[in-house]
Design an enzyme around this catalytic site. Structure first.
Site, PDB file in Angstrom:
ATOM      1  N   ASP A   9       0.891  -1.161   0.000  1.00  0.00           N
ATOM      2  CA  ASP A   9       0.000   0.000   0.000  1.00  0.00           C
ATOM      3  C   ASP A   9       0.931   1.214   0.000  1.00  0.00           C
ATOM      4  OD1 ASP A   9      -2.259   1.634   0.232  1.00  0.00           O
ATOM      5  OD2 ASP A   9      -2.098   1.668   2.416  1.00  0.00           O
TER       6      ASP A   9
ATOM      7  N   ASP B 176      -2.636   1.155   7.032  1.00  0.00           N
ATOM      8  CA  ASP B 176      -1.805   0.820   5.868  1.00  0.00           C
ATOM      9  C   ASP B 176      -1.354  -0.634   5.914  1.00  0.00           C
ATOM     10  OD1 ASP B 176      -1.126   3.909   5.062  1.00  0.00           O
ATOM     11  OD2 ASP B 176      -1.210   3.569   7.202  1.00  0.00           O
TER      12      ASP B 176
ATOM     13  N   GLU C 139      -0.694  -1.334  -4.984  1.00  0.00           N
ATOM     14  CA  GLU C 139      -1.982  -0.689  -5.249  1.00  0.00           C
ATOM     15  C   GLU C 139      -1.816   0.348  -6.349  1.00  0.00           C
ATOM     16  OE1 GLU C 139      -4.955   0.183  -2.087  1.00  0.00           O
ATOM     17  OE2 GLU C 139      -4.843   2.216  -2.868  1.00  0.00           O
TER      18      GLU C 139
END
Lengths: 167, 167
Positions: free
Chosen positions: B7, B141, B68
């Site tokens: 992330d 996160d 991501e």
């Protein structure tokens, strides 16, 4: 002072090395434009740009890396790719133990032509004149990278002095 | 298959390693959140994130890196930093000879909860359940990186089959 100036981009990434000496004298050491095909995976493109930056730093031994600051006012998708190309070039600079600076397009134009809103033609003409080049470097990314390197070479003493007096 | 899910972010970058086995079984191998101070130069922050990605890849030996996909619909300045953090992580993956994939937030939510518009709470609850975690990984996160790794582990066989049949 030897400056590696970088006009970042995924499709074309300009990398120019300029040697600056006293009295605002500048000379071109090398200029190259790294191209990566849009059909390649993003990771591979970033890897190629990083490798080329590492290679230029190794072969030309610049004292500093100056990268154009990326803004996203125009095409956001392009800006993201440009920011990512800038990221791996900055990384190459830090990995080589070099200071990494950035300048806005206006700063570059103002430094080279004296005018922050000058157009590409004016910048190219001044870059040719300052570096005593017989012909205009192609593509435009080469000229932009050279302009960025000159901009940094000329602004660096001022930035240093401002830092010394705590501005 | 062992997946490093990332992330990306400059301030906090989640890196999670998940081991997937047959029957959609998943287990957490490790999770870490790399933090870099906003007061540091951008180049130093990217260098730190890159180094940590290299370290996780070396210590956990993932088969693939899944990051991501970054969009810029919200805060453009943050999105640029996020894209740059993603760039140096992708670079670390390619440098290690690993395939690098990316998934959108909707793909991650849909994979983990069955619903592309699920909220953070629902994703976190499913991540805990799927990985049999006694408590919720903090900060968020970490959870997002775990969800991304699970998403990739489950989508990878489908993507492979689609490629095989030429879709």
């Amino acid at each position: 002072m030897r400056v590696l100036g970088v006009d970042p981009g995924l499709t074309r990434c300009g990398m120019a090395v300029v040697e600056a000496s006293s009295g605002r004298r500048v000379a071109m050491v090398s200029v190259t434009v790294v191209r990566t095909p849009a059909s390649d995976d993003l990771g591979l493109r970033l890897h190629e740009i990083h490798q080329q930056a590492v290679a230029v730093i190794e072969s030309e031994s610049p004292d500093v890396v100056a990268v154009e600051r990326v803004f996203s006012q125009h095409n956001t998708k392009t800006a993201m790719g440009t920011a990512q190309a800038a990221a791996v070039v900055m990384l190459a600079g830090v990995q080589a133990g070099l200071p990494v600076a950035s300048h806005t397009p206006s700063e570059v134009k103002a430094a080279v032509t004296g005018y922050g809103n000058s157009d590409k033609e004016q910048v190219a003409a001044m870059v040719m004149r300052l570096l005593r080049l017989g012909e205009r470097p192609r593509p435009a990314d080469a000229t932009d990278a050279l302009a960025l390197a000159i901009c940094h070479a000329w602004r660096a003493p001022l930035s240093r002095r401002l830092k010394e007096v705590g501005v």
